[in-house]
Design an enzyme around this catalytic site. Structure first.
Site, PDB file in Angstrom:
ATOM      1  CE  LYS A 172      -8.443 -37.076 -75.906  1.00  0.00           C
ATOM      2  NZ  LYS A 172      -8.226 -37.526 -74.616  1.00  0.00           N
ATOM      3  CB  ALA A 186      -1.373 -52.451 -78.061  1.00  0.00           C
ATOM      4  N   GLY A 225       0.456 -58.625 -78.617  1.00  0.00           N
ATOM      5  CA  GLY A 225      -0.256 -59.146 -79.399  1.00  0.00           C
ATOM      6  C   GLY A 225      -1.507 -59.108 -79.107  1.00  0.00           C
ATOM      7  CD  GLU A 234       1.388 -61.123 -74.607  1.00  0.00           C
ATOM      8  OE1 GLU A 234       1.762 -60.219 -75.107  1.00  0.00           O
ATOM      9  OE2 GLU A 234       0.476 -61.171 -74.451  1.00  0.00           O
ATOM     10  CG  HIS A 249       2.415 -53.674 -68.605  1.00  0.00           C
ATOM     11  ND1 HIS A 249       3.918 -53.783 -68.451  1.00  0.00           N
ATOM     12  CD2 HIS A 249       1.780 -54.621 -69.399  1.00  0.00           C
ATOM     13  CE1 HIS A 249       4.188 -55.288 -69.456  1.00  0.00           C
ATOM     14  NE2 HIS A 249       2.725 -54.864 -70.383  1.00  0.00           N
ATOM     15  NE  ARG A 286      -0.098 -57.823 -68.227  1.00  0.00           N
ATOM     16  CZ  ARG A 286      -0.296 -57.141 -69.757  1.00  0.00           C
ATOM     17  NH1 ARG A 286      -1.434 -56.620 -69.764  1.00  0.00           N
ATOM     18  NH2 ARG A 286       0.082 -57.992 -70.537  1.00  0.00           N
ATOM     19  CG  HIS A 342      -0.841 -51.676 -69.321  1.00  0.00           C
ATOM     20  ND1 HIS A 342      -0.123 -51.006 -71.132  1.00  0.00           N
ATOM     21  CD2 HIS A 342      -1.229 -53.134 -69.851  1.00  0.00           C
ATOM     22  CE1 HIS A 342      -0.374 -52.178 -71.465  1.00  0.00           C
ATOM     23  NE2 HIS A 342      -1.049 -52.508 -71.432  1.00  0.00           N
ATOM     24  NE  ARG A 394      -6.077 -55.902 -70.843  1.00  0.00           N
ATOM     25  CZ  ARG A 394      -5.337 -55.774 -71.021  1.00  0.00           C
ATOM     26  NH1 ARG A 394      -4.850 -56.615 -72.438  1.00  0.00           N
ATOM     27  NH2 ARG A 394      -3.665 -54.697 -71.051  1.00  0.00           N
ATOM     28  CG  LEU A 419      -4.932 -55.195 -79.589  1.00  0.00           C
ATOM     29  CD1 LEU A 419      -4.040 -55.671 -80.086  1.00  0.00           C
ATOM     30  CD2 LEU A 419      -5.688 -53.965 -79.142  1.00  0.00           C
TER      31      LEU A 419
HETATM   32  C1  SIN Z   1       2.338 -56.131 -72.857  1.00  0.00           C
HETATM   33  O1  SIN Z   1       2.475 -56.350 -74.579  1.00  0.00           O
HETATM   34  O2  SIN Z   1       2.776 -56.855 -72.534  1.00  0.00           O
HETATM   35  C2  SIN Z   1       0.685 -55.505 -73.366  1.00  0.00           C
HETATM   36  C3  SIN Z   1      -0.547 -56.302 -74.291  1.00  0.00           C
HETATM   37  C4  SIN Z   1      -1.333 -55.801 -73.228  1.00  0.00           C
HETATM   38  O3  SIN Z   1      -1.591 -55.335 -72.554  1.00  0.00           O
HETATM   39  O4  SIN Z   1      -2.465 -56.997 -73.572  1.00  0.00           O
END
Ligand code: SIN
Length: 528
Positions: free
Chosen positions: A41, A52, A55, A122, A239, A285, A346, A381, A387
């Protein structure tokens, strides 16, 4: 609103959306010899995945500290009892194969001086397993590599600025879509035996989000309209850290900063994350988000600080070039200043129910990426699993379609509906503003039964306003407003139905998790 222009197309496969899921699906379909129409669209290079930063998580065979079991354990722990273990195991197991595919497509993942793929950590990952590219520009780097391949592939045709407005159903089987090319102001009916929805997330439903303007949940609204099962819509990931300046939130500040030792500070400079969880800044998170939100509310401040000044300036310049330059535009030099941050919508953990091949409950209709619900993410998540899920599901959908070529059951005789218009009105933007504030306030980080009921009543009023004025026929603004309202209703209904707090879903009136509602006996608030 009459539109006399109208065309009909027939293709072997149709993919809607050009984030990493859509691009990857189209490339894999082409590898299987399937001619594909890729519709977006917006412009080909606009998508949610492009933004993103952090990673893509994967277990590399060369990483002696990691294993599939460990990745699964971290995913399940973050998912707060709602991951589908079987789907999760099967998706995570294809992680390295997906990375190999991305490397073959030319994705320039960052490497260590010894030329090995560089890994970072992370939140809630027990080891370093996040691959990244361009420092903090992973989504952008992957998108650009895939777009280059898509543009050169003669089996893939791209149609930009075309809003899909309806899925075509014949005897309950999806046979393609009706779209409106709003640059040419022309309706297009596309017949296809396979339609893949890769339309991304829903963040724009909230007044504070890390998502770009296209993230309006259209694919989910279309699938719901077509009768597809939709699951776990109450689970929205907020987030913890979006950049705050001048009274608003502007962009994501990657979790990878905390992965590299970044610390959260209150306005006095005191560390606070460990008051909320022993893992502090690297707790799951949802926990970090609620911790920041609690600190903000206690201090009556719209942000807290993220401090990465412990890193040498040259490390920051190499690892976080995008965040560094974006913050500098607001006068914040992250090499020496603390970064003002606050939580923002997010990611959607729920979505269109699919099996591990991406098939929805409607034959002929598939979904991949954030639009789809596979059960991988549960109630919260694990960072950078999204990804990975995009790429794994895209490979599988393409494989399935390649091995099951179908003929169209029957072409529906179609005429131009002639009902679409293109002129947006200020009142539509006012309604959007109301919707976004309502969702943030009543269906946001902290929820209550009373607030959710109020939200549902307000949503009904807004839907009536849209219908009475026929705004849903105004492309793209009115149509997107209606999609957002439908998705907002699914979220609020599911949140009201889930009388417990779990993962990213926090009910002030039901603060505890109900053990009986874990995944073994309750597969989420399912709406068909
Ligand atoms: C981030 O870089 O904090 C986002 C990565 C994600 O949402 O997995």
């Amino acid at each position: 609103m009459n539109n006399p222009h109208f065309s009909v197309r027939q293709v072997s496969a149709l993919v809607v959306g050009t984030g990493i899921s859509g691009l990857f699906t189209a490339l894999k379909l082409a590898e299987a010899g399937v001619e594909t129409l890729l519709i977006t669209k917006s412009a080909l290079d606009e998508s949610n995945s492009r933004y993103a930063q952090g990673g893509i998580a994967a277990v590399l065979p060369s990483n002696p500290d990691d294993s599939l079991d460990l990745h699964l354990q971290d995913t399940i722990r973050a998912g707060a009892g709602l991951c589908n273990e079987q789907s999760a195991r099967s998706i995570l197991a294809e992680g390295y194969a997906s990375i190999e595919d991305l490397l073959l497509y030319g994705v320039p993942f960052d490497r260590n001086p010894d030329n090995q793929l560089a890994l970072t950590r992370e939140a809630a990952h027990s080891v370093q397993r996040i691959l990244h590219a361009g420092g903090d520009a992973t989504g952008h780097s992957v998108e650009m590599a895939l777009i280059d391949k898509v543009r050169k592939n003669s089996l893939i045709e791209v149609m930009e600025y075309a809003q899909v407005v309806e899925l075509l159903l014949v005897d309950g089987v999806c046979q393609g879509c009706r779209a409106v090319d709003y640059h040419k102001r022309e309706e297009v009916v596309v017949y296809s035996p396979h339609t893949v929805l890769a339309t991304g997330g829903i963040g724009r439903i909230y007044s504070h989000t890390t998502n770009p303007a296209i993230a309006t949940g259209d694919g989910i609204a279309l699938a719901a309209q077509a009768g597809a099962a939709i699951e776990n819509m109450e689970f929205i990931q907020f987030h913890p850290t979006a950049f705050y300046a001048d009274g608003q939130l502007h962009f994501l500040v990657s979790e990878a900063l905390r992965g590299e030792g970044g610390l959260l500070r209150d306005r006095e400079g005191q560390l606070f994350a460990r008051k909320y969880h022993p893992d502090g800044e690297l707790a799951p998170r949802d926990i970090v988000t609620r911790a920041i939100y609690a600190e903000m509310r206690a201090a009556h401040l719209p942000y807290v600080y993220l401090d990465i000044t412990h890193l040498p300036a040259e490390t920051i310049e190499k690892r976080f070039p995008t965040i560094l330059s974006s913050c500098l535009k607001f006068g914040v030099d992250i090499r020496k200043d603390w970064i003002p941050v606050a939580p923002a919508a997010h990611y959607l953990m729920g979505g269109i129910t699919v099996d591990v091949e991406g098939k929805t409950t409607v034959p002929g209709l598939y979904s991949v990426g954030e639009t789809a619900y596979t059960g991988l993410h549960g109630a919260n998540r694990l960072a950078s699993n999204s990804l990975l899920e995009c790429v794994v599901l895209a490979r599988r959908v393409a494989r399935y379609i390649g091995e099951n070529p179908q003929v169209l059951i029957e072409q529906v005789p179609t005429v131009s509906s002639g009902q679409y218009g293109y002129e947006s009105q200020p009142a539509m933007f006012e309604a959007l503003g109301k919707l976004h504030d309502l969702m943030w306030q009543q269906v946001g980080i902290l929820r209550s039964g009373k607030g959710l009921e109020l939200a549902l009543a307000e949503l009904e009023t807004l839907e009536t306003q849209v219908m009475v004025n026929h705004w849903q026929q105004v492309i793209p603004v009115g149509f997107e407003l209606m999609s957002q309202l439908k998705v907002a209703r699914l979220i609020a209904q599911a949140a009201l139905a889930r009388c417990e707090s779990r993962g990213a879903h926090t009910r002030l009136d039901f603060p505890e998790s109900a053990p009986a509602l874990s995944t073994d006996v309750f597969a989420g608030a399912s709406i068909v």
